[in-house]
Write a protein that holds these residues in place. Structure first.
Motif, PDB file in Angstrom:
ATOM      1  N   ALA A  91      -3.781  -8.071 -10.947  1.00 13.79           N
ATOM      2  CA  ALA A  91      -4.142  -7.321 -12.151  1.00 13.79           C
ATOM      3  C   ALA A  91      -4.672  -5.930 -11.814  1.00 13.79           C
ATOM      4  N   SER A  92      -5.315  -5.789 -10.656  1.00 16.75           N
ATOM      5  CA  SER A  92      -5.856  -4.488 -10.271  1.00 16.75           C
ATOM      6  C   SER A  92      -4.783  -3.572  -9.688  1.00 16.75           C
ATOM      7  N   LEU A  93      -3.863  -4.118  -8.896  1.00 21.53           N
ATOM      8  CA  LEU A  93      -2.865  -3.300  -8.211  1.00 21.53           C
ATOM      9  C   LEU A  93      -1.702  -2.886  -9.113  1.00 21.53           C
ATOM     10  N   LEU A  94      -1.356  -3.741 -10.086  1.00 20.21           N
ATOM     11  CA  LEU A  94      -0.161  -3.459 -10.887  1.00 20.21           C
ATOM     12  C   LEU A  94      -0.246  -2.137 -11.641  1.00 20.21           C
ATOM     13  N   PRO A  95      -1.298  -1.839 -12.407  1.00 25.18           N
ATOM     14  CA  PRO A  95      -1.336  -0.545 -13.102  1.00 25.18           C
ATOM     15  C   PRO A  95      -1.473   0.647 -12.157  1.00 25.18           C
ATOM     16  N   VAL A  96      -2.235   0.472 -11.064  1.00 26.34           N
ATOM     17  CA  VAL A  96      -2.385   1.563 -10.094  1.00 26.34           C
ATOM     18  C   VAL A  96      -1.049   1.869  -9.435  1.00 26.34           C
ATOM     19  N   LEU A  97      -0.328   0.829  -9.048  1.00 23.93           N
ATOM     20  CA  LEU A  97       0.980   1.018  -8.426  1.00 23.93           C
ATOM     21  C   LEU A  97       1.949   1.707  -9.376  1.00 23.93           C
ATOM     22  N   ALA A  98       1.901   1.337 -10.648  1.00 22.94           N
ATOM     23  CA  ALA A  98       2.783   1.968 -11.630  1.00 22.94           C
ATOM     24  C   ALA A  98       2.468   3.455 -11.781  1.00 22.94           C
ATOM     25  N   ILE A  99       1.198   3.807 -11.814  1.00 18.46           N
ATOM     26  CA  ILE A  99       0.802   5.205 -11.961  1.00 18.46           C
ATOM     27  C   ILE A  99       1.248   6.017 -10.755  1.00 18.46           C
TER      28      ILE A  99
END
Length: 287
Positions: free
Chosen positions: A235-243
């Motif tokens: 949950a923490s890595l998914l939005p950061v990776l997308a950005i």
């Protein structure tokens, strides 16, 4: 010369139940997830139907008797419906059976209501997990464990390893896995990955809890904490990776394609790592 009391080493007492009900009961007491029993749904319903029919007949007799007593012109019978004192005063008079009928109905209603509450409680108990049923079947089948000791009519209660599990089986589980298998990922991790990992490698490290049966047990709360940690990392890595990826991509058409891809991955992650409902998945994805 006898040894001093301080020199006597007493080994802890260990139960050694005989095969059959005693051994299975000890196994269920130690491994609560295998405490699986018959629900007897049809018999419980049939019992309630019989009580319902019996009370219905008593109710009809009471209404008829009330009507007769109400039309009586002599004695206190006509006031039974409006004065409890006179109805209670007829307790020992066999010529006035209305109170005896009321008391009989009261006893039957108490029995009926008790069964209704029990049935409602039983219906709230969850069905056993397929993995737990298979584990119990495996225990019953192994010579060092259950050794197929049951010979009575109840020997087919839990089925056997050779036949598929009936989803409509009349079984209930006293202990639910709860948070451990509340989502697809946790369910897969606890029921598929942990047994596979133990069989391939970890059996060299983790020793069986019961040397006689060779059963190694993993704590549910430990599995829950581990799966929760994995879910938190994803949950923490998914939005950061997308950005980061969208920032590095300059082409607008490629960005739009990546937005659609990450939206799909986000929705799939909600479905796999959480027990969110469809409406919640739609709302979170739209947001």
């Amino acid at each position: 010369m006898p040894a001093d009391d301080s020199e006597i080493a007493l080994e802890p007492w260990k139960p050694n139940p005989v095969e059959g009900y005693p051994k299975l009961a000890c196994h269920m007491g130690q491994y609560s997830e295998n405490a699986i029993f018959r629900r007897f749904g049809s018999l419980n319903s049939q019992n309630l139907l019989y009580l319902q029919a019996e009370i219905t007949h008593l109710e009809r007799d009471l209404r008829d008797l009330e009507s007769i007593d109400n039309q009586t012109q002599q004695g206190s019978d006509r006031v039974f419906a409006s004065n409890w004192y006179w109805l209670d005063d007829s307790r020992h008079d066999e010529s006035h059976p209305q109170l005896q009928l009321v008391l009989a109905i009261r006893a039957k209603l108490k029995e009926y209501n008790g069964f209704i509450i029990q049935q409602a409680t039983i219906q709230q108990l969850s069905r056993p997990d397929e993995y737990d049923i298979r584990a119990l079947q495996d225990w019953l089948d192994r010579p060092a464990m259950g050794n197929l000791a049951f010979e009575g009519a109840d020997r087919h209660t839990w089925g056997d390893l050779k036949t598929p599990i009936n989803p409509d089986s009349d079984l209930l589980a006293l202990s639910s896995r709860g948070e451990v298998s509340s989502d697809p990922f946790s369910c897969w991790f606890s029921e598929k990955f942990v047994p596979w990992f133990h069989h391939i490698f970890w059996h060299r490290v983790k020793k069986p809890q019961d040397l006689e049966t060779g059963i190694a047990r993993y704590r549910d709360d430990a599995i829950h904490r581990f799966t929760l940690s994995i879910t938190t990392v994803v949950a923490s890595l998914l939005p950061v990776l997308a950005i980061i990826i969208l920032y590095c991509v300059k082409s607008m058409s490629t960005r739009l394609g990546l937005v659609g891809l990450f939206t799909t991955i986000f929705s799939f992650s909600l479905m796999v790592f959480t027990n969110a409902k469809r409406g919640e998945i739609f709302a979170a994805t739209s947001t």
